[in-house]
Design a protein around this motif. Structure first.
Motif, PDB file in Angstrom:
ATOM      1  N   MET A  16       2.792   4.463  -4.390  1.00 39.14           N
ATOM      2  CA  MET A  16       2.118   2.911  -4.849  1.00 39.14           C
ATOM      3  C   MET A  16       1.996   3.401  -6.370  1.00 39.14           C
ATOM      4  O   MET A  16       1.589   4.171  -6.815  1.00 39.14           O
ATOM      5  CB  MET A  16       1.117   2.805  -4.020  1.00 39.14           C
ATOM      6  CG  MET A  16       1.180   2.574  -2.562  1.00 39.14           C
ATOM      7  SD  MET A  16      -0.423   2.185  -1.749  1.00 39.14           S
ATOM      8  CE  MET A  16      -0.076   0.439  -1.408  1.00 39.14           C
ATOM      9  N   TYR A  34      -3.114  -6.165  -3.444  1.00 35.78           N
ATOM     10  CA  TYR A  34      -2.408  -4.865  -3.631  1.00 35.78           C
ATOM     11  C   TYR A  34      -3.146  -3.889  -4.270  1.00 35.78           C
ATOM     12  O   TYR A  34      -3.177  -2.838  -3.601  1.00 35.78           O
ATOM     13  CB  TYR A  34      -0.952  -5.311  -4.282  1.00 35.78           C
ATOM     14  CG  TYR A  34      -0.148  -3.865  -4.563  1.00 35.78           C
ATOM     15  CD1 TYR A  34       0.536  -3.337  -3.460  1.00 35.78           C
ATOM     16  CD2 TYR A  34      -0.117  -3.127  -5.654  1.00 35.78           C
ATOM     17  CE1 TYR A  34       1.477  -2.096  -3.794  1.00 35.78           C
ATOM     18  CE2 TYR A  34       0.476  -2.047  -5.836  1.00 35.78           C
ATOM     19  CZ  TYR A  34       1.344  -1.396  -4.952  1.00 35.78           C
ATOM     20  OH  TYR A  34       1.779  -0.241  -4.869  1.00 35.78           O
ATOM     21  N   VAL A  87      -0.075   8.511  -4.791  1.00 37.57           N
ATOM     22  CA  VAL A  87      -0.770   7.451  -5.643  1.00 37.57           C
ATOM     23  C   VAL A  87      -1.246   7.742  -7.037  1.00 37.57           C
ATOM     24  O   VAL A  87      -1.781   9.042  -7.049  1.00 37.57           O
ATOM     25  CB  VAL A  87      -1.925   6.698  -4.965  1.00 37.57           C
ATOM     26  CG1 VAL A  87      -1.499   6.241  -3.525  1.00 37.57           C
ATOM     27  CG2 VAL A  87      -2.914   7.793  -4.580  1.00 37.57           C
ATOM     28  N   VAL A 130      -4.386   0.002  -2.929  1.00 35.56           N
ATOM     29  CA  VAL A 130      -4.127   1.165  -3.820  1.00 35.56           C
ATOM     30  C   VAL A 130      -5.429   1.564  -3.945  1.00 35.56           C
ATOM     31  O   VAL A 130      -5.553   2.939  -3.877  1.00 35.56           O
ATOM     32  CB  VAL A 130      -3.449   0.771  -5.055  1.00 35.56           C
ATOM     33  CG1 VAL A 130      -3.164   2.222  -5.747  1.00 35.56           C
ATOM     34  CG2 VAL A 130      -2.060   0.135  -4.895  1.00 35.56           C
TER      35      VAL A 130
END
Ligand code: F6P
Length: 255
Positions: free
Chosen positions: A117, A138, A87, A142
């Motif tokens: 992500m 979303y 991430v 994250v």
């Protein structure tokens, strides 16, 4: 190993660790400013260490920059036996697309057959827009992944170089210059004492979140980053592992 002892690198590692008062320092031979392959070696050294500290499931937060892009280059598929999720540490503080945290995460995931992500957040928006963003399903997901990361891999930059590389507004530039910033990491600009003089307004990992993270790799080399590394390491969490090169290590130790 013997090779490392012959090159005097392990002595440097010990002295640097003592001077910077941090969990560990890993030093690779050479000078990142002079030869680009040294960045790749920084990447390899970071990954070598990380390999022994992976859990069954890992969330790895990464920042952007050419050094962390080199960490991605050095990744190999033998990391595939563990579950990895990459991430970006913070949104909207990217430079050119190739060296943005989002792109680096994508490369890292591809090379290890794992997941990543993305966090696309525009720079310089109002507080209200951030609030709105944070609640997008979303983005919310994250952000929660970022907060539960067990590993962070981040760069350290020279403040003015970074401010110029980004589209920094005149007002912010003034704050950075007048605040005598010498270091930049995670979108925070620090003076020689490690005090924050400016911060890029964006979502994602905040400096205080670092304290909860187990494995923190600060990867930065080259003599041009001597002041930056010294300043950032003053406030870096004590469990930070600095991965750096021989040239800048010697300069830091000279005082
Ligand atoms: O922009 C992301 C970032 O990690 C900064 O926080 C850091 O100062 C910079 O990149 C380092 O860039 P480079 O590795 O190219 O010197």
């Amino acid at each position: 190993t013997m090779m490392r002892d012959i090159s005097g690198v392990s002595d440097l590692e010990r002295s640097l660790k003592k001077t910077l008062q941090t969990r560990d320092c890993i030093v690779v031979p050479g000078n990142t400013d002079e030869s680009s392959w040294v960045k790749y070696e920084l990447g390899r050294a970071c990954l070598n260490h990380m390999k022994d500290h992976l859990k069954e499931q890992n969330i790895i937060a990464v920042t952007g920059g050419t050094t962390i892009a080199a960490v991605a280059d050095a990744l190999t598929s033998d990391f595939s036996d563990k579950e990895l999720l990459f991430v970006p540490a913070r949104g909207g503080i990217g430079t050119d697309v190739k060296n943005q945290a989002n792109s680096i995460c994508e490369v890292m995931a591809e090379k290890t057959n794992s997941k990543h992500m993305v966090l696309y957040v525009p720079d310089q928006v109002s507080e209200n827009i951030y609030e709105f963003f944070k609640n997008e399903p979303y983005v919310f997901e994250v952000l929660s992944k970022i907060r539960s990361a067990n590993i962070v891999i981040h760069g350290i930059g020279e403040a003015i170089t970074m401010a110029k590389r980004r589209k920094t507004s005149e007002d912010d530039m003034r704050k950075i210059v007048e605040g005598k910033a010498v270091a930049e990491a995670f979108g925070y600009y620090f003076n020689e004492n490690g005090e924050v003089v400016h911060k890029v307004q964006t979502i994602g990992l905040q400096l205080e979140d670092l304290n909860k993270i187990d494995m923190i790799y600060a990867v930065a080399g080259g003599e041009s980053k001597a002041k930056a590394i010294k300043a950032y390491m003053k406030i870096a969490p004590k469990n930070t592992i600095l991965v750096t090169d021989e040239a800048v290590s010697k300069l830091i130790l000279k005082g």
